[in-house]
Design an enzyme around this catalytic site. Sequence first.
Site, mmCIF file in Angstrom:
data_model
loop_
_atom_site.group_PDB
_atom_site.id
_atom_site.type_symbol
_atom_site.label_atom_id
_atom_site.label_comp_id
_atom_site.label_asym_id
_atom_site.label_seq_id
_atom_site.Cartn_x
_atom_site.Cartn_y
_atom_site.Cartn_z
ATOM 1 N N ASP A 232 45.383 -61.754 -66.113
ATOM 2 C CA ASP A 232 46.554 -61.738 -66.604
ATOM 3 C C ASP A 232 46.742 -60.952 -67.765
ATOM 4 O O ASP A 232 45.793 -59.982 -68.125
ATOM 5 C CB ASP A 232 46.991 -63.108 -66.932
ATOM 6 C CG ASP A 232 48.418 -63.496 -66.973
ATOM 7 O OD1 ASP A 232 49.308 -62.520 -66.997
ATOM 8 O OD2 ASP A 232 48.883 -64.805 -67.147
HETATM 9 C C1 BGC Z 1 52.245 -64.032 -67.726
HETATM 10 C C2 BGC Z 1 52.073 -63.492 -66.098
HETATM 11 C C3 BGC Z 1 52.805 -62.442 -65.740
HETATM 12 C C4 BGC Z 1 52.315 -61.180 -66.437
HETATM 13 C C5 BGC Z 1 52.777 -60.089 -66.416
HETATM 14 C C6 BGC Z 1 51.875 -62.716 -68.590
HETATM 15 O O1 BGC Z 1 52.008 -62.794 -69.704
HETATM 16 O O2 BGC Z 1 51.045 -65.035 -68.019
HETATM 17 O O3 BGC Z 1 52.559 -64.934 -65.552
HETATM 18 O O4 BGC Z 1 52.561 -62.215 -64.440
HETATM 19 O O5 BGC Z 1 52.526 -61.417 -67.698
HETATM 20 O O6 BGC Z 1 54.047 -59.880 -66.572
#
Ligand code: BGC
Length: 726
Positions: free
Chosen positions: A250
């Site tokens: 993530d």
């Molecule tokens: C979130 C994810 C997301 C990623 C990319 C993160 O902060 O937890 O769910 O896919 O950002 O945008």
Amino acid sequence: MSVDVEQFLERMTWEQKLLQLQIVWRTDAAERDDLVRRGLGATFWPPSAADVNALQRIAVEQTEPGIPVLIGLDVVHGQFTIFPTPLAQAASFDPQVAAEDARISAVEARSNGVTWTFSPMVDVTRDPRWGRVVEGFGEDVHLASAFTAAKVAGYQGADLAAPDSVAACLKHFVAYGAAEAGRDYNTTDVSDRRLRETYLETFRVGVANGAAAVMASFNSLNGHPMHAHRALLTDVLKQEWGFDGVVVGDADGVAQLVDHGVAADERAAIALALEAGVDVVMGGSLLVDADGTALLTPADVSPDRIDDAVRRVLRMKDRLGLFENPYTDAAAAVGGSPEHRARARRAAERCAVLLTNGGALPLPASGRILLAGPYARSRDHLGAWVQHFASPVGETLADALERELPDIAWDVADGADFFELADEHLADIVERAASADLVVLALGEPSRLSGEAASRADIALPGAQRRLIHALADAGARIVVVLATGRPLVVEDWIDRVDASLCTWHLGTEAPAAIAATLSARVNPGGRVPMTFPRAVGQVPIHHDHERTGRPPRTGGELLRGIDAVASDAADLAGPNNTDDHYTSKFLDLPLGARFDFGHGLSYTTFALDGLAVTPGAVGMDTLDAGVDVHVTVRNTGERDGDDVVMLFVTDEVASVTQPVRRLRGFRRVSLAAGEPAAVAFRLTADDLSFWVDGATRVVEPGDFALTVGDGTSSLTARLRVEASR
Ligand code: BGC
């Protein structure tokens, strides 16, 4: 496969391989071009089809080894055309709604050059304080699994290489929804059994349905931050389940292993994550810096592991058809279209839940109605996961209602805020209510109060909105509440003071039209609560399929009066409120049970269930694989057409491990004309009767099972006997 991935691996340098293992978000175009020119494997959407093509040209023509780039984006409930939030979709109890959202999302995303969506979010959620509940499919594993499968199929289609398919990414692996206190990014500690039974299950289903990718979650689980959790990322996901796709970290999640305190610096964090099974690092420091120096050496991460990760990335690119054609036809790029909006509207019309109705809904066709509250004129219906390019909500609820019910004399109170309510404004609304037959209060959370990093300690209606309800109720107004929310709210202090309430969640681009159609009864609400509404924050985490305790409260659902009332009114100490049974599992200061249980939802018509039959009623373990059929008849007993949701719950009456009071094992949304009956059938298999004994074994134990078929309003129960042999 159109390319020989092994040949690529043979000719790639260590640095070229590492560059394939990172996705970065850079909004500066020149910087992004430069990274791709250096061989970066993936980036976020640039944001246009032409920009994507320019990036692909750089990747293919100006780099050695000429590998096309993956284009990622969170297309969670729509890119341009915004569908209801995933939680709202789950309320439809119709996985087709999720499939439809994912299909339109895939068409819009891929035609604009996106190849990889970071969706669906399949975290099971039982704590409405957590803002991210809006992104998932609620508290129930069976329901969430069905939506997971539908969403993956909708995004990926039959062939990932098709010009209208995108790679799906199941997130966030795993147990992220169990964050302590519902505070985002917080620690989780979950038994092996619950992990298997609840949190891993939706991912297992998503993988079995071919999801191309999985994203690691921010939380630590039982002491191990998920980005470094080898036992789950590698042993369970990749080996036990045979997942051959890509595990992505993530956003900055790998670097945050330093903050978790399991890595001394970012370099160590990256090595730890890659060794644990993360294949692609999202964000953080570049794995290969501008002068071409790699952050890691083969002494930090084994070359075999790096090869395995690169192989997974190249395989995904190949399945997407990028080696054959990395470009997208920019002239054919589809944004929001009238057709997509019509489909989003039909989806939105299936998600609203009629929570209460003392007869004030549907709205009359004529008369005088005051419309007040922040959502009367707010266009903030899109929900949590939308970006600046989303198609805006065109009309307000006031516009839609005026169009839907033109013979009503509408009075719209302007200027309401989600948080503030000036005394004069309140007085003005109360005064105008006096000359209306009915007040429609359009209330709720603005979209930004749910989603990532949007946990709330107090999940009441925000700001001064409750004051508005109480002032109008005190003045004797007839009130209909339209509740747009990203999570179940605590509504205890006002719900019995209003004449009807419709929970609409955040319904996306077409929300106002769908809400107006539902209030007028052109659409009969058929949604059901996919996540329990507690009576108080003190009850959470809360879910319908909780395990049995040794001291259950024996009058489930009956009122235990507030502790003040108990102390001051001795008469309440006896009777149905269970206070005689002091040493039972309950709160002294709350009535028993939830305010709205999972599966609750009313309709403008009525339904009746009958004829529950289980065949065979007794079955041997050795013949269980043939399945057990459960039949029931549901009848629309009212005067309007409408949808009922028939649910099948199973209770294992005696088992070697404590069981949930019930588990959802089937559901069917049925559309019935007034007076019409329908036969509903479910097939139960050994899987449906089985449970995890610990983290390793799944068993069915012989004995009696109670099978309950219900629709949230009434239920029937039958018994199934499973014998050791027959
Ligand atoms: C979130 C994810 C997301 C990623 C990319 C993160 O902060 O937890 O769910 O896919 O950002 O945008």
